[in-house]
Design a protein around this motif. Structure first.
Motif, PDB file in Angstrom:
ATOM      1  N   LEU A 132      35.831  33.110  44.154  1.00 13.16           N
ATOM      2  CA  LEU A 132      34.779  33.588  43.423  1.00 13.16           C
ATOM      3  C   LEU A 132      35.367  34.719  42.322  1.00 13.16           C
ATOM      4  O   LEU A 132      35.833  35.704  42.622  1.00 13.16           O
ATOM      5  CB  LEU A 132      33.684  34.174  44.289  1.00 13.16           C
ATOM      6  N   GLN A 190      34.493  37.397  39.497  1.00  9.37           N
ATOM      7  CA  GLN A 190      33.619  38.347  38.970  1.00  9.37           C
ATOM      8  C   GLN A 190      33.962  39.345  38.309  1.00  9.37           C
ATOM      9  O   GLN A 190      35.170  39.818  37.984  1.00  9.37           O
ATOM     10  CB  GLN A 190      32.785  38.844  40.038  1.00  9.37           C
ATOM     11  N   HIS A 232      27.108  37.302  41.574  1.00 10.63           N
ATOM     12  CA  HIS A 232      26.791  36.013  42.190  1.00 10.63           C
ATOM     13  C   HIS A 232      25.875  36.497  43.600  1.00 10.63           C
ATOM     14  O   HIS A 232      26.454  37.189  44.208  1.00 10.63           O
ATOM     15  CB  HIS A 232      28.146  35.510  42.636  1.00 10.63           C
ATOM     16  N   HIS A 289      23.257  28.779  44.533  1.00 17.65           N
ATOM     17  CA  HIS A 289      24.137  29.768  44.035  1.00 17.65           C
ATOM     18  C   HIS A 289      23.596  30.185  42.919  1.00 17.65           C
ATOM     19  O   HIS A 289      23.275  29.578  41.981  1.00 17.65           O
ATOM     20  CB  HIS A 289      25.829  29.281  43.761  1.00 17.65           C
ATOM     21  N   SER A 330      31.552  34.913  35.918  1.00 17.79           N
ATOM     22  CA  SER A 330      31.030  34.759  37.138  1.00 17.79           C
ATOM     23  C   SER A 330      31.296  33.331  37.698  1.00 17.79           C
ATOM     24  O   SER A 330      30.492  32.300  37.163  1.00 17.79           O
ATOM     25  CB  SER A 330      29.676  35.284  37.548  1.00 17.79           C
ATOM     26  N   MET A 352      33.111  30.022  40.312  1.00 17.21           N
ATOM     27  CA  MET A 352      33.844  29.392  41.421  1.00 17.21           C
ATOM     28  C   MET A 352      34.914  28.484  41.202  1.00 17.21           C
ATOM     29  O   MET A 352      34.680  27.879  40.466  1.00 17.21           O
ATOM     30  CB  MET A 352      32.822  28.669  42.334  1.00 17.21           C
TER      31      MET A 352
END
Length: 224
Positions: A57, A59, A66, A73, A94, A96
């Motif tokens: 992840l 950010q 998140h 999600h 943000s 994945m």
């Protein structure tokens, strides 16, 4: 609704450090939820094998952008957020990242995705990897439409409803085929051989709206 393998992996297996969450796979398969919704999930085409890659992840530094609740999600960024990788990207994200790295064969991404009204000029799904650029493919949220790099429209209307997005990459033909709700909505060429992988969430692009919110659930990754 069950949270599925991806949700349980995030809840139970994680190491957090600045801006990034790494998620392992050891417990993920046992977390697959056999719900009615899962039973309707199937890849486009035949011969696919589902697998469960590790994830990361990304950010903005020092920000939480998140959340995960009941398998859904929620990714969001503000246009004023700091860049996730200063000097290396176009701004905050943000997202994945899936460690489904591949250089040959075929790969398929599948998920239900909802973009909140007002989000514009943000990548919501991408295939990373090309010899002379960062990505092979990007699906952007534009004003109430899903587009290819902000240009040609893939699907509209976009806002405030879940759409099932399937993106298939065939490295031999270099075709990237996009399906929305099971219907073909465009085929694009990748940008050359490279190490590829999938990303989903929100990634700021030039002149992004002040805030972008994207919701994702029922994520499945396939290969063949």
């Amino acid at each position: 609704m069950g949270i599925g393998w991806f949700g349980r992996a995030l809840e139970h297996v994680g190491v957090t450090f600045t801006g990034v969450l790494l998620v392992g796979t050891a417990m993920a398969p046992a977390g697959i939820a056999k719900t009615a919704s899962d039973a309707t999930m199937a890849p486009i085409g035949s011969g696919w094998t589902e697998f469960f890659p590790k994830t990361q992840l990304d950010q903005p530094p020092g920000k939480t952008r998140h959340t995960l609740s009941n398998g859904e999600h929620h990714f969001w960024v503000l246009s004023t957020d700091p860049s996730t990788y200063p000097g290396r990207d176009s701004g905050p994200r943000s997202e994945m990242r899936f460690f489904n790295d591949y250089t040959s064969g075929q790969a398929q991404f599948q998920a239900d995705i909802k973009v909140a009204a007002g989000c514009s000029r943000a990548s919501i799904m991408q295939i990373f990897g090309a010899p002379d650029r960062a990505t092979a493919f990007m699906a952007w949220a534009m004003p109430n439409r899903l587009s290819y790099y902000g240009d040609s429209t893939i699907y509209s209307p976009l806002y405030d409803k879940y759409l099932r997005l399937n993106v298939i990459h065939d490295t031999a033909s270099r075709d990237i085929s996009v399906y929305v709700n099971g219907v073909a909505h465009g085929t694009f060429q990748d940008h050359g051989s490279a190490n590829h992988y999938f990303k989903v969430g929100v990634y700021h692009q030039k002149d992004m709206s002040s805030r972008c919110d994207v919701y994702v659930k029922n994520i499945h990754i396939y290969k063949k």
